[in-house]
Structure formats: C-alpha cells, structure tokens
Design an enzyme around this catalytic site. Structure first.
Site, PDB file in Angstrom:
ATOM      1  N   TYR A 100      -1.315  -0.463  11.250  1.00 57.71           N
ATOM      2  CA  TYR A 100      -1.589  -1.107   9.949  1.00 57.71           C
ATOM      3  C   TYR A 100      -0.442  -0.856   8.974  1.00 57.71           C
ATOM      4  O   TYR A 100       0.130  -1.800   8.414  1.00 57.71           O
ATOM      5  CB  TYR A 100      -2.902  -0.576   9.359  1.00 57.71           C
ATOM      6  CG  TYR A 100      -3.043  -0.874   7.879  1.00 57.71           C
ATOM      7  CD1 TYR A 100      -3.248  -2.172   7.437  1.00 57.71           C
ATOM      8  CD2 TYR A 100      -2.941   0.146   6.924  1.00 57.71           C
ATOM      9  CE1 TYR A 100      -3.349  -2.454   6.066  1.00 57.71           C
ATOM     10  CE2 TYR A 100      -3.042  -0.135   5.565  1.00 57.71           C
ATOM     11  CZ  TYR A 100      -3.241  -1.427   5.144  1.00 57.71           C
ATOM     12  OH  TYR A 100      -3.332  -1.704   3.789  1.00 57.71           O
ATOM     13  N   LYS A 143       2.352  -3.430   7.216  1.00 56.76           N
ATOM     14  CA  LYS A 143       2.510  -3.610   5.769  1.00 56.76           C
ATOM     15  C   LYS A 143       3.946  -3.303   5.344  1.00 56.76           C
ATOM     16  O   LYS A 143       4.519  -4.002   4.506  1.00 56.76           O
ATOM     17  CB  LYS A 143       1.527  -2.718   5.002  1.00 56.76           C
ATOM     18  CG  LYS A 143       0.062  -3.071   5.170  1.00 56.76           C
ATOM     19  CD  LYS A 143      -0.312  -4.436   4.629  1.00 56.76           C
ATOM     20  CE  LYS A 143      -0.303  -4.504   3.115  1.00 56.76           C
ATOM     21  NZ  LYS A 143      -0.781  -5.835   2.623  1.00 56.76           N
ATOM     22  N   THR A 200       0.825  -1.210   0.000  1.00 60.02           N
ATOM     23  CA  THR A 200       0.000   0.000   0.000  1.00 60.02           C
ATOM     24  C   THR A 200       0.862   1.265   0.000  1.00 60.02           C
ATOM     25  O   THR A 200       2.000   1.245   0.493  1.00 60.02           O
ATOM     26  CB  THR A 200      -0.910   0.008   1.249  1.00 60.02           C
ATOM     27  OG1 THR A 200      -1.485   1.297   1.409  1.00 60.02           O
ATOM     28  CG2 THR A 200      -0.139  -0.327   2.520  1.00 60.02           C
ATOM     29  N   ASP A 201       0.287   2.345  -0.489  1.00 59.86           N
ATOM     30  CA  ASP A 201       1.008   3.633  -0.453  1.00 59.86           C
ATOM     31  C   ASP A 201       1.204   4.123   0.984  1.00 59.86           C
ATOM     32  O   ASP A 201       2.031   5.004   1.232  1.00 59.86           O
ATOM     33  CB  ASP A 201       0.274   4.693  -1.287  1.00 59.86           C
ATOM     34  CG  ASP A 201      -1.143   4.995  -0.826  1.00 59.86           C
ATOM     35  OD1 ASP A 201      -1.632   4.341   0.129  1.00 59.86           O
ATOM     36  OD2 ASP A 201      -1.767   5.900  -1.420  1.00 59.86           O
ATOM     37  N   GLU A 202       0.432   3.536   1.922  1.00 61.36           N
ATOM     38  CA  GLU A 202       0.544   4.014   3.314  1.00 61.36           C
ATOM     39  C   GLU A 202       1.912   3.722   3.919  1.00 61.36           C
ATOM     40  O   GLU A 202       2.256   4.294   4.952  1.00 61.36           O
ATOM     41  CB  GLU A 202      -0.562   3.399   4.179  1.00 61.36           C
ATOM     42  CG  GLU A 202      -1.924   3.857   3.741  1.00 61.36           C
ATOM     43  CD  GLU A 202      -3.012   3.654   4.787  1.00 61.36           C
ATOM     44  OE1 GLU A 202      -2.703   3.486   5.963  1.00 61.36           O
ATOM     45  OE2 GLU A 202      -4.186   3.688   4.383  1.00 61.36           O
TER      46      GLU A 202
HETATM   47  P1  NAD Z   1     -10.197  -6.658   2.843  1.00 66.34           P
HETATM   48  O1  NAD Z   1     -10.108  -6.375   4.310  1.00 66.34           O
HETATM   49  O2  NAD Z   1     -11.436  -6.319   2.101  1.00 66.34           O
HETATM   50  O3  NAD Z   1      -9.941  -8.222   2.602  1.00 66.34           O
HETATM   51  C1  NAD Z   1      -8.949  -8.935   3.266  1.00 66.34           C
HETATM   52  C2  NAD Z   1      -9.221 -10.428   3.058  1.00 66.34           C
HETATM   53  O4  NAD Z   1      -8.167 -11.166   3.695  1.00 66.34           O
HETATM   54  C3  NAD Z   1     -10.527 -10.911   3.692  1.00 66.34           C
HETATM   55  O5  NAD Z   1     -11.208 -11.767   2.796  1.00 66.34           O
HETATM   56  C4  NAD Z   1     -10.077 -11.678   4.929  1.00 66.34           C
HETATM   57  O6  NAD Z   1     -10.952 -12.734   5.297  1.00 66.34           O
HETATM   58  C5  NAD Z   1      -8.728 -12.204   4.464  1.00 66.34           C
HETATM   59  N1  NAD Z   1      -7.819 -12.486   5.590  1.00 66.34           N
HETATM   60  C6  NAD Z   1      -7.545 -11.693   6.649  1.00 66.34           C
HETATM   61  N2  NAD Z   1      -6.687 -12.297   7.468  1.00 66.34           N
HETATM   62  C7  NAD Z   1      -6.394 -13.501   6.913  1.00 66.34           C
HETATM   63  C8  NAD Z   1      -5.553 -14.571   7.296  1.00 66.34           C
HETATM   64  N3  NAD Z   1      -4.841 -14.539   8.431  1.00 66.34           N
HETATM   65  N4  NAD Z   1      -5.475 -15.649   6.488  1.00 66.34           N
HETATM   66  C9  NAD Z   1      -6.210 -15.712   5.346  1.00 66.34           C
HETATM   67  N5  NAD Z   1      -7.027 -14.733   4.948  1.00 66.34           N
HETATM   68  C10 NAD Z   1      -7.123 -13.628   5.721  1.00 66.34           C
HETATM   69  O7  NAD Z   1      -8.937  -5.959   2.219  1.00 66.34           O
HETATM   70  P2  NAD Z   1      -8.744  -5.239   0.794  1.00 66.34           P
HETATM   71  O8  NAD Z   1      -9.175  -3.852   0.898  1.00 66.34           O
HETATM   72  O9  NAD Z   1      -9.297  -6.114  -0.254  1.00 66.34           O
HETATM   73  O10 NAD Z   1      -7.159  -5.240   0.702  1.00 66.34           O
HETATM   74  C11 NAD Z   1      -6.463  -6.330   0.127  1.00 66.34           C
HETATM   75  C12 NAD Z   1      -4.977  -6.046   0.172  1.00 66.34           C
HETATM   76  O11 NAD Z   1      -4.687  -4.865  -0.552  1.00 66.34           O
HETATM   77  C13 NAD Z   1      -4.442  -5.822   1.593  1.00 66.34           C
HETATM   78  O12 NAD Z   1      -3.185  -6.466   1.670  1.00 66.34           O
HETATM   79  C14 NAD Z   1      -4.291  -4.314   1.690  1.00 66.34           C
HETATM   80  O13 NAD Z   1      -3.247  -3.988   2.568  1.00 66.34           O
HETATM   81  C15 NAD Z   1      -3.972  -3.946   0.259  1.00 66.34           C
HETATM   82  N6  NAD Z   1      -4.368  -2.592  -0.174  1.00 66.34           N
HETATM   83  C16 NAD Z   1      -5.659  -2.166  -0.003  1.00 66.34           C
HETATM   84  C17 NAD Z   1      -6.032  -0.912  -0.482  1.00 66.34           C
HETATM   85  C18 NAD Z   1      -7.449  -0.398  -0.343  1.00 66.34           C
HETATM   86  O14 NAD Z   1      -7.716   0.742  -0.667  1.00 66.34           O
HETATM   87  N7  NAD Z   1      -8.402  -1.208   0.114  1.00 66.34           N
HETATM   88  C19 NAD Z   1      -5.100  -0.099  -1.123  1.00 66.34           C
HETATM   89  C20 NAD Z   1      -3.794  -0.573  -1.274  1.00 66.34           C
HETATM   90  C21 NAD Z   1      -3.452  -1.816  -0.804  1.00 66.34           C
HETATM   91  O1  TDX Z   2     -15.905   7.008   8.711  1.00 64.71           O
HETATM   92  C1  TDX Z   2     -14.887   7.478   8.181  1.00 64.71           C
HETATM   93  N1  TDX Z   2     -14.712   8.834   8.122  1.00 64.71           N
HETATM   94  C2  TDX Z   2     -13.619   9.418   7.576  1.00 64.71           C
HETATM   95  O2  TDX Z   2     -13.511  10.646   7.550  1.00 64.71           O
HETATM   96  C3  TDX Z   2     -13.857   6.631   7.608  1.00 64.71           C
HETATM   97  C4  TDX Z   2     -13.986   5.141   7.649  1.00 64.71           C
HETATM   98  C5  TDX Z   2     -12.762   7.247   7.057  1.00 64.71           C
HETATM   99  N2  TDX Z   2     -12.619   8.589   7.050  1.00 64.71           N
HETATM  100  C6  TDX Z   2     -11.418   9.197   6.434  1.00 64.71           C
HETATM  101  C7  TDX Z   2     -10.100   8.640   6.924  1.00 64.71           C
HETATM  102  C8  TDX Z   2      -9.224   8.753   5.718  1.00 64.71           C
HETATM  103  O3  TDX Z   2      -8.657  10.047   5.633  1.00 64.71           O
HETATM  104  O4  TDX Z   2     -11.472   8.870   5.045  1.00 64.71           O
HETATM  105  C9  TDX Z   2     -10.178   8.576   4.526  1.00 64.71           C
HETATM  106  C10 TDX Z   2     -10.178   7.167   3.978  1.00 64.71           C
HETATM  107  O5  TDX Z   2     -10.316   6.278   5.065  1.00 64.71           O
HETATM  108  P1  TDX Z   2     -10.340   4.683   4.874  1.00 64.71           P
HETATM  109  O6  TDX Z   2     -11.406   4.323   3.902  1.00 64.71           O
HETATM  110  O7  TDX Z   2     -10.358   4.076   6.217  1.00 64.71           O
HETATM  111  O8  TDX Z   2      -8.963   4.419   4.112  1.00 64.71           O
HETATM  112  P2  TDX Z   2      -7.438   4.765   4.494  1.00 64.71           P
HETATM  113  O9  TDX Z   2      -7.250   4.923   5.950  1.00 64.71           O
HETATM  114  O10 TDX Z   2      -7.004   5.883   3.594  1.00 64.71           O
HETATM  115  O11 TDX Z   2      -6.735   3.374   4.047  1.00 64.71           O
HETATM  116  C11 TDX Z   2      -7.128   2.728   2.817  1.00 64.71           C
HETATM  117  O12 TDX Z   2      -6.210   2.953   1.793  1.00 64.71           O
HETATM  118  C12 TDX Z   2      -4.975   2.323   1.862  1.00 64.71           C
HETATM  119  C13 TDX Z   2      -7.320   1.223   3.032  1.00 64.71           C
HETATM  120  O13 TDX Z   2      -8.219   0.989   4.105  1.00 64.71           O
HETATM  121  C14 TDX Z   2      -6.018   0.533   3.271  1.00 64.71           C
HETATM  122  O14 TDX Z   2      -6.214  -0.877   3.368  1.00 64.71           O
HETATM  123  C15 TDX Z   2      -5.104   0.838   2.123  1.00 64.71           C
HETATM  124  O15 TDX Z   2      -3.837   0.294   2.361  1.00 64.71           O
END
Ligand code: NAD
Ligand code: TDX
Length: 331
Positions: free
Chosen positions: A153, A157, A125-127
């Site tokens: 988190y 990562k 992730t970019d985080e």
């Molecule tokens: P998500 O939380 O929707 O899904 C995570 C999945 O992993 C779930 O199905 C969960 O059951 C499974 N899981 C959790 N722990 C596990 C374990 N110990 N063993 C097996 N399975 C397990 O997450 P997402 O948003 O789909 O993110 C997927 C990946 O992409 C993550 O690695 C996250 O860090 C990365 N990522 C997410 C975003 C975003 O914006 N959502 C952006 C950049 C990177």
């Molecule tokens: O209820 C809310 N109110 C609010 O203001 C929530 C849930 C979030 N926020 C803000 C926090 C952040 O500035 O919105 C922005 C986005 O929040 P999230 O959806 O929780 O995402 P973020 O914390 O940016 O992280 C996401 O992007 C990078 C994903 O959850 C991560 O898994 C990914 O790595």
C-alpha cells in the site's frame, strides 16, 4: 469553481464533499467513484440529487471513462482520494493497489494535461515515510524525509507521489500533495482500527489487537484533514508537498482501551492476534510547514473527536450494519 473529487464515496472523500458543500455552496462538485467494497453510495444519499452535484460511477484507471468526463466537465480542480487504502488487504493482494493507486493517478493526471487544470491535488499519506523507532520520540516526519515504504500500500502511494512530482517537473502540471497521518471520524469503513473496534465492541465481539498493541499512530479528526486540503487547493504552491498532522500520537492498545471505557465494555474483549507483516512501529508528522505557510491548525482535540466518532457509530447503526450484512452494495 468546478471540482472533481475522486473516491468521494469513501471515508475521507465523502467527508470532504460535505465540507466543500457547506463552505462553498456554489461550487460544482463531480464525484467519480468505482464503488469498490470501500465505496458506499448510501453515505452520499443526502447530496446525490442536489444541485451542483454529480455522481459518476467510474474507475479512475479507465481512460475511456475519465477522458470524456474531463472533456465534458472541464474541472478547475481535481482532488484524488480514490485509492485502495487498507494495508492488510495490500499484503494479501498487492496488484489492485498498484493498478488503482499508481495507474489511476497517472490516468487522471494525463486527463488534466489534456484538458487543462488549475490544480491537481494528490491525497497521499504519512506512510510513504516508513516508520520511526519507538525509542526516539524526538524524531518526526518532515517533507524532506525520504520515502521509505514498508507495505505494498505505502509503496503504491509513494509511487503515485513521485509520479505527481514528475508530472509537475516535466509537464508543469500544477500539482500539490498532502501527506496526512491516520484519520478517524464518521463514515470510516469498519476494517480500520477505530471503527472496527467500536463496531465489534458494540456487538460484544473480540477486539483483535495486532501483536502487543504498542505501535503508535498520529490521529487526526477527518474534518481537520478536509480543512487542510481546502487550504492547499486554494492557496498551496504548485509542486509542493504538505504534511498534515495534529501531534496526537497514541498506542493502539490505549485507543482500544479508551473505546472499551467509553462504551462501557470489558477489556476482556481484547484479543492479541498475530502481528501484521512488516508492521510500522510509529508514525509522527511534523506539520510546521502547512502551519507556517497556510496557517493550518487542527480544530478538534482527540478527546472530543473520539467521543463524536463513537456517538456517530452508536447513532448510525444502520450505516455500518448494512456493511456487515452486505446490503450497502445494493444501494
Ligand atoms: P476509503 O478506502 O474509505 O475510500 C476509497 C474510495 O475510493 C472508495 O469510495 C472506493 O470505492 C474508491 N475507489 C477505489 N478504487 C477506485 C478506482 N479504481 N476508481 C475510482 N474509485 C475508486 O479510503 P479513505 O480512508 O477515505 O482514504 C482516501 C485517501 O486518503 C486515500 O488515497 C488514502 O491513501 C488517503 N489517506 C487515508 C488516510 C486514513 O487514515 N484513512 C490517511 C492519510 C491518507
Ligand atoms: O484489527 C486491527 N488491529 C490492529 O491492531 C486493525 C485493523 C489494525 N490494527 C493496528 C495496525 C496499526 O498499527 O492498528 C493500527 C492502525 O491500523 P489501520 O487502521 O489499518 O491503519 P494504518 O495501517 O495505520 O493505515 C491508515 O493510516 C494511513 C490508513 O488505513 C491508510 O489508508 C492511511 O494512509
């Protein structure tokens, strides 16, 4: 080609499975997922009993489950999406993040070392880069930006990334890493900003904006992330990190107002709530490397992607209502 996709019952992992299935119908896909609160088997119902697909409920931290599966399946490629992914939950309870995101990644890579692999891809992730100041719009994260994390988190990562690069250097494991910006699209768990706001607005519930809502995120439609990972696993270079993002920075408040407008809901639903601890101000990805080396560019403009996403939540009420009432856990 045989691919293990971990975390495939979650948001991006499921979208990636659908992407693979459409583009490479001959690939065998094995999904490993623990089905935590974020995993939803209902999401995969259309593919569960199809040919060339296998679902295995397992924890990536569990060597006793992972090793025999690798011995049996002998995958060519592993794409690791499995993670605890929600920043707010990591602030409440860091430990499970360290367990799944770090130890789980190590267990998978150990299995790759043992049974051989063409590619282990770590979805990062970019985080991991921390944040950028709001008053320096000229600054972007590049692959050379040092890790500098803010939350448990993002620290977990970043740790997994370091471990993956160490496995490449020490054991010559063919590792690649992608660091993508915020994703949005269908099947995102309604705890993340965009689906939470859509679902709450549809239910005429308050829309909780942290602090002033001026934090900036760089939004990418989930399918464009899937496309980037597809390019990296097939054509990326071992040991390389690729940033993925579409230059689409938006303030949280502007996103929430846009959702209100699209749904015809009043902005009076918006409530300012206590800010997130250690809240990152701005994320902004420089995707020049993946564009130059692999030819990746996003296909979906935000104005279209957000409409598609909102319509998906309108048309798939049963998907998210079963999450709100807990029924999805019984699927
Ligand atoms: P998500 O939380 O929707 O899904 C995570 C999945 O992993 C779930 O199905 C969960 O059951 C499974 N899981 C959790 N722990 C596990 C374990 N110990 N063993 C097996 N399975 C397990 O997450 P997402 O948003 O789909 O993110 C997927 C990946 O992409 C993550 O690695 C996250 O860090 C990365 N990522 C997410 C975003 C975003 O914006 N959502 C952006 C950049 C990177
Ligand atoms: O209820 C809310 N109110 C609010 O203001 C929530 C849930 C979030 N926020 C803000 C926090 C952040 O500035 O919105 C922005 C986005 O929040 P999230 O959806 O929780 O995402 P973020 O914390 O940016 O992280 C996401 O992007 C990078 C994903 O959850 C991560 O898994 C990914 O790595």
């Amino acid at each position: 080609m045989k691919i293990i996709v971990t975390g495939g019952a979650g948001f991006i992992g499921s979208n990636f499975i659908f992407y693979l299935r459409k583009k490479y119908p001959d690939y065998r896909i094995v999904c490993i997922d623990k089905l935590t609160y974020a995993g939803n088997l209902h999401t995969l119902k259309g593919i569960l009993n199809s040919e060339n697909f296998r679902f295995v409920k397992a924890d990536i931290c569990d060597r006793k489950a992972v090793d025999p599966l690798f011995a049996e399946e002998r995958p060519d490629i592993v794409v690791n999406f499995a993670a605890e992914s929600h920043v707010d939950r990591s602030i409440e309870n860091p430990e499970i993040f360290l367990q799944t995101n770090i130890i789980g990644t190590a267990v998978l890579m150990d299995a790759c070392r043992e049974y051989g692999i063409k590619r282990f891809h770590q979805v990062s992730t970019d985080e991991v880069y921390g944040d950028l100041p709001l008053d320096r719009p000229d600054l972007f994260f590049t692959e050379r930006t040092p890790p500098h994390t803010s939350s448990p988190y993002s620290s977990s990562k970043a740790s997994a990334d370091l471990l993956a690069l160490a496995y490449h250097r020490t054991y010559q494991l063919p590792v690649t890493i992608s660091r993508c910006s915020n994703n949005y699209g269908p099947y995102q768990f309604p705890e993340k900003l965009i689906p939470l706001m859509i679902v709450n607005a549809l239910n005429d519930k308050p829309l909780p904006v942290y602090g002033e809502g001026i934090n900036v995120r760089d939004w990418l439609y989930v399918e464009d992330h899937c496309k980037a990972i597809d390019m990296i696993i097939h054509n990326g270079k071992d040991g390389e990190v690729y940033n993925v993002g579409g230059h689409n920075e938006m303030r949280n408040m502007d996103i929430v107002k846009l959702i209100c407008k699209e749904l015809g809901k009043p902005e009076s639903l918006i409530e300012h709530v206590t800010d997130r601890k250690g809240h990152d101000m701005r994320y902004a990805i420089d995707p020049a490397k993946i564009h130059a080396e692999l030819g990746w560019l996003p296909d979906t403009k935000f104005e279209n992607g957000i409409k598609t996403t909102i319509n998906w939540y309108i048309n798939n009420k049963n998907w998210w209502e079963s999450i709100l009432n807990g029924a999805y856990r019984n699927y």
